[in-house]
Design a protein around this motif. Structure first.
Motif, PDB file in Angstrom:
ATOM      1  N   GLU A  99      32.608  61.178  58.662  1.00 25.78           N
ATOM      2  CA  GLU A  99      32.969  60.181  57.657  1.00 25.78           C
ATOM      3  C   GLU A  99      34.492  60.066  57.637  1.00 25.78           C
ATOM      4  O   GLU A  99      35.179  61.057  57.607  1.00 25.78           O
ATOM      5  CB  GLU A  99      32.471  60.707  56.297  1.00 25.78           C
ATOM      6  N   SER A 136      30.431  43.180  55.095  1.00 30.37           N
ATOM      7  CA  SER A 136      31.353  42.542  54.162  1.00 30.37           C
ATOM      8  C   SER A 136      30.740  41.416  53.361  1.00 30.37           C
ATOM      9  O   SER A 136      29.677  40.868  53.694  1.00 30.37           O
ATOM     10  CB  SER A 136      32.582  42.011  54.898  1.00 30.37           C
ATOM     11  N   LEU A 137      31.479  41.094  52.310  1.00 30.48           N
ATOM     12  CA  LEU A 137      31.166  39.976  51.452  1.00 30.48           C
ATOM     13  C   LEU A 137      32.495  39.276  51.198  1.00 30.48           C
ATOM     14  O   LEU A 137      33.463  39.929  50.774  1.00 30.48           O
ATOM     15  CB  LEU A 137      30.577  40.525  50.146  1.00 30.48           C
ATOM     16  N   ASP A 164      40.438  41.327  50.784  1.00 29.56           N
ATOM     17  CA  ASP A 164      40.007  39.953  50.533  1.00 29.56           C
ATOM     18  C   ASP A 164      40.663  39.459  49.248  1.00 29.56           C
ATOM     19  O   ASP A 164      40.750  40.205  48.278  1.00 29.56           O
ATOM     20  CB  ASP A 164      38.484  39.883  50.347  1.00 29.56           C
ATOM     21  N   ARG A 181      34.673  48.297  44.877  1.00 31.76           N
ATOM     22  CA  ARG A 181      34.567  46.850  44.675  1.00 31.76           C
ATOM     23  C   ARG A 181      33.570  46.198  45.646  1.00 31.76           C
ATOM     24  O   ARG A 181      32.716  45.417  45.240  1.00 31.76           O
ATOM     25  CB  ARG A 181      35.964  46.240  44.873  1.00 31.76           C
ATOM     26  N   SER A 211      36.058  57.110  48.942  1.00 28.54           N
ATOM     27  CA  SER A 211      35.214  57.376  47.775  1.00 28.54           C
ATOM     28  C   SER A 211      33.881  57.894  48.253  1.00 28.54           C
ATOM     29  O   SER A 211      33.339  57.395  49.233  1.00 28.54           O
ATOM     30  CB  SER A 211      34.972  56.082  46.992  1.00 28.54           C
ATOM     31  N   ARG A 246      25.946  52.703  49.102  1.00 31.79           N
ATOM     32  CA  ARG A 246      26.124  53.427  47.842  1.00 31.79           C
ATOM     33  C   ARG A 246      27.190  52.704  47.023  1.00 31.79           C
ATOM     34  O   ARG A 246      28.272  52.420  47.520  1.00 31.79           O
ATOM     35  CB  ARG A 246      26.551  54.860  48.125  1.00 31.79           C
ATOM     36  N   SER A 247      26.885  52.427  45.779  1.00 30.36           N
ATOM     37  CA  SER A 247      27.852  51.743  44.905  1.00 30.36           C
ATOM     38  C   SER A 247      28.989  52.695  44.560  1.00 30.36           C
ATOM     39  O   SER A 247      28.812  53.626  43.781  1.00 30.36           O
ATOM     40  CB  SER A 247      27.185  51.305  43.603  1.00 30.36           C
ATOM     41  N   VAL A 248      30.139  52.464  45.181  1.00 27.62           N
ATOM     42  CA  VAL A 248      31.286  53.311  44.847  1.00 27.62           C
ATOM     43  C   VAL A 248      32.536  52.504  44.515  1.00 27.62           C
ATOM     44  O   VAL A 248      33.371  52.944  43.743  1.00 27.62           O
ATOM     45  CB  VAL A 248      31.643  54.331  45.961  1.00 27.62           C
ATOM     46  N   ARG A 251      40.663  36.783  54.106  1.00 28.40           N
ATOM     47  CA  ARG A 251      40.643  38.211  54.438  1.00 28.40           C
ATOM     48  C   ARG A 251      41.971  38.464  55.158  1.00 28.40           C
ATOM     49  O   ARG A 251      42.202  37.889  56.224  1.00 28.40           O
ATOM     50  CB  ARG A 251      39.437  38.527  55.310  1.00 28.40           C
ATOM     51  N   TYR A 265      35.436  39.956  48.553  1.00 31.38           N
ATOM     52  CA  TYR A 265      35.364  41.352  48.102  1.00 31.38           C
ATOM     53  C   TYR A 265      35.951  42.289  49.142  1.00 31.38           C
ATOM     54  O   TYR A 265      36.793  43.119  48.846  1.00 31.38           O
ATOM     55  CB  TYR A 265      33.923  41.719  47.740  1.00 31.38           C
ATOM     56  N   GLY A 266      35.500  42.166  50.402  1.00 32.63           N
ATOM     57  CA  GLY A 266      36.069  42.994  51.451  1.00 32.63           C
ATOM     58  C   GLY A 266      35.022  43.566  52.382  1.00 32.63           C
ATOM     59  O   GLY A 266      33.855  43.167  52.344  1.00 32.63           O
ATOM     60  N   GLU A 267      35.476  44.494  53.217  1.00 37.67           N
ATOM     61  CA  GLU A 267      34.636  45.101  54.240  1.00 37.67           C
ATOM     62  C   GLU A 267      34.534  46.607  54.038  1.00 37.67           C
ATOM     63  O   GLU A 267      35.512  47.239  53.653  1.00 37.67           O
ATOM     64  CB  GLU A 267      35.285  44.900  55.627  1.00 37.67           C
ATOM     65  N   GLY A 310      31.378  58.296  45.891  1.00 34.60           N
ATOM     66  CA  GLY A 310      30.400  57.858  44.897  1.00 34.60           C
ATOM     67  C   GLY A 310      30.378  58.804  43.713  1.00 34.60           C
ATOM     68  O   GLY A 310      30.757  59.974  43.833  1.00 34.60           O
ATOM     69  N   LEU A 343      22.366  54.914  42.547  1.00 36.65           N
ATOM     70  CA  LEU A 343      23.570  54.355  43.168  1.00 36.65           C
ATOM     71  C   LEU A 343      23.311  53.606  44.473  1.00 36.65           C
ATOM     72  O   LEU A 343      24.135  52.810  44.896  1.00 36.65           O
ATOM     73  CB  LEU A 343      24.578  55.483  43.463  1.00 36.65           C
TER      74      LEU A 343
END
Lengths: 279, 343
Positions: free
Chosen positions: A240, A54-55, B252, A84, B279, A80-82, B263, A58-60, B281, A29
């Motif tokens: 977090e 950010s991208l 976005d 969008r 999240s 970590r890919s979670v 944005r 897509y977002g921040e 993950g 991940l």
């Protein structure tokens, strides 16, 4: 696009461009990026501070620095890919751009750690922001006394920074202890939750302790630190939360009357233990 | 510069007409049986006899959606582009709320996406002629005076007293046939504004300081909060209509061309279920205020206690909009606070 340029340098939501120098994939991940500011500037930050990464389109997302500010040529983040944004960032390759706002928030007060024993307790992805402090201590080792690191992962496949771990296992500069919640056929190390590492070594009550990990971990670790006799003012937690704006406005990361993104994410536990929503 | 002027009823209409012709003037206008702040097309639109508007005037500085960065392929830029406007007919409680959001958007990290709009606005208050059914502005945050506005209009016998507070308010005098107000007229205006304070249908019975302390101490009364929040739909209407709520989400979006986009921030609401959710993950999530009661409590704490130190008083101005907007009528801060204070 129409720019009212008199305000362009006043927009706290305007990110800066960075170039990806290196990408590694330590786990299924996670991706580990090494970045450099496109304008050549050095990113000046304290371990524990965060970035809004950010991208466009897509977002921040809020991400902690995963490298030490002592290493000035570049800086690291682990994503970590979670959702969008993180999934889109994790498709990027070397040479491509990612955008950042920061450094944001309040990191570790290094003056409070210098000259003392330091114990870092990192669970899971909590090793990423603490790696910034770990590298810092290793780079300026003489400024600190005994340095102990506890690292817990779900299972061996979830371990991050594998070459770092290999170095720390051998190094005389850090007393490194690791555990996994569940081993596999090759794992010969400790199995159990992170608090099981406390019986492996002797921690002095004069230690400065740093905790970063999943929300569920904090209370159990603090109970162990209480047993050791470390005053709660010498315990630092790296929290977090949903730090959406990173500048103390949007309200998502609020814990009682504190904004994690500006008052933290690093807090002395004594400063927040009275806050019901903190842990 | 503080001056007091008088204008007759008839001349006041001409004054508003003259402003509407050359400036963007936002004021209370009727929308069916309710009122909203909207651009005045003519002086007849202005309804200074309104009780309360559906949405507070914060939308003029902090719109429900606001682009903060626009992008196109690999280029991007900020989009702060304030429009000069006059906000006419703002009640004192909304003036107090604007002053609070001014401070909150300015503190620590100055947010010019808000502040530029705010600086481009001239705010002219007006006295309350009709009292809304759920108002309690007479007893909330009494130590916090309305400030930050540029002028204030009070209806008295035969016309209006216009008190200016600085250059922006003074600059409007040229649009009307104003005379210098007499001491008696100024006194009458003061009495009008003082007399209305005791007339709210709902009342808090304790000082803001006492309320802040006791409400904060009630945090751990889980059963109390659960009972109050039992009928909460987590819709966030109480947040959306609140003049001091300023939470937002950032998203976005691509334009239809799929190469450009923005944005954008949108009003958000801490009563909604996923407001504090992250999240972790692998499908795992952590919601730091998962229960309705926790979110309901958070709003009351923010309004009555958490921000008091920063703002010098509660982050509630007693407009009663949340009470009126709440589907199940559980949002009323007076009901919640008085229950805590009486316990």
């Amino acid at each position: 696009m129409h720019c009212n340029c008199s305000y362009s340098d006043k927009n706290i939501f305007l990110p800066k461009e960075t170039e990806i120098l290196k990408v590694e994939q330590p786990t299924e991940l996670e991706k580990h990026f090494t970045l450099k500011m496109k304008d050549g500037a050095t990113m000046a930050f304290a371990p524990g501070q965060i970035l809004e990464v950010s991208l466009f389109g897509y977002g921040e997302i809020p991400i902690g620095f995963a490298s030490s500010p002592t290493r000035k040529d570049s800086f690291d983040i682990v994503v970590r890919s979670v959702g969008r944004v993180s999934k889109a960032i994790n498709k990027l390759e070397k040479g491509q751009s990612v955008f950042v706002r920061g450094p944001l928030g309040s990191g570790f007060d290094l003056d409070k750690l210098r000259g003392h024993d330091v114990l870092i307790i990192a669970g899971g992805i909590g090793l990423c922001p603490t790696r910034s402090l770990i590298q810092y201590i290793m780079d300026r080792r003489s400024e600190f006394k005994k340095f102990t690191l506890f690292y817990g992962a779900k299972d061996p496949s979830q371990q991050l920074f594998l070459s770092d771990l290999a170095n720390w296992r051998k190094s005389n500069d850090v007393d490194y202890y690791e555990t996994v919640d569940k081993g596999d056929e090759k794992w010969t190390g400790n199995v159990g939750v992170i608090t099981t590492l406390f019986k492996k070594t002797q921690i002095s009550p004069d230690t400065r302790a740093v905790i970063c990990g999943p929300p569920v971990m904090f209370k159990f670790v603090i109970a162990e630190l209480d047993k050791v006799g470390i005053p709660r003012s010498n315990v630092y937690v790296d929290l977090e939360r949903r730090m959406k704006c990173g500048v103390g406005k949007c309200g998502h990361c609020q814990i009682n009357d504190k904004y994690v993104c500006v008052d933290g994410p690093v807090f002395s536990y004594a400063d927040i233990e009275h806050l019901e929503e903190a842990l | 510069m503080m001056n007091a002027y008088f204008i007759t009823e008839k001349d006041f209409k001409n004054f508003v007409s003259a402003m509407v012709q050359s400036l963007t003037v936002i004021g209370p206008v009727a929308k069916r049986k309710k009122f909203v702040f909207a651009k005045l097309e003519s002086a007849e639109d202005l309804r200074l006899d309104y009780d309360v508007t559906l949405l507070p005037p914060k939308k003029e500085f902090f719109p429900p959606s606001q682009d903060m960065v626009r992008f196109e392929k690999d280029k991007y830029e900020g989009c702060i582009s304030p429009q000069e406007k006059i906000l006419l007919g703002v009640h004192f409680y909304d003036i107090k709320a604007i002053d609070m959001t001014d401070r909150l958007f300015r503190e620590k990290n100055e947010d010019w996406n808000y502040l530029a709009n705010r600086e481009a606005a001239t705010i002219i208050g007006s006295n309350i002629q009709t009292i809304s059914e759920r108002a309690f502005w007479g007893t909330v945050g009494k130590d916090v005076p309305p400030k930050g506005h540029d002028g204030f209009i009070t209806k008295i016998n035969g016309g209006y007293v216009y008190e200016t507070r600085g250059d922006k308010g003074e600059a409007l005098v040229k649009f009307g046939s104003f005379a210098k107000a007499t001491d008696a007229q100024v006194k009458e205006a003061r009495a009008v504004n003082e007399n209305v304070m005791g007339k709210c249908p709902e009342k808090l019975n304790r000082s803001s300081k006492e309320i802040a302390e006791k409400v904060r101490k009630a945090f751990s009364k889980e059963a109390f909060w659960e009972a109050l929040a039992e009928d909460c739909f987590s819709c966030g209407s109480c947040n959306i209509v609140c003049p001091t709520c300023y939470c937002f989400d950032v998203q976005d979006n691509w334009n239809l061309d799929q190469v450009s986009g923005a944005r954008t921030r949108y009003w958000d609401a801490c009563l909604t279920e996923d407001f504090a959710k992250v999240s972790l993950g692998g499908g795992a999530t952590e919601n730091f205020r998962e229960e309705r009661a926790e979110r309901f409590r958070h709003r009351i704490m923010r309004k009555a206690s958490y921000l008091n130190e920063k703002l010098g008083g509660p982050a509630c101005v007693g407009c009663g909009r949340c009470s009126a907007a709440c589907t199940s009528d559980i949002a009323d801060p007076v009901n919640v606070i008085n229950k805590i204070m009486e316990a």
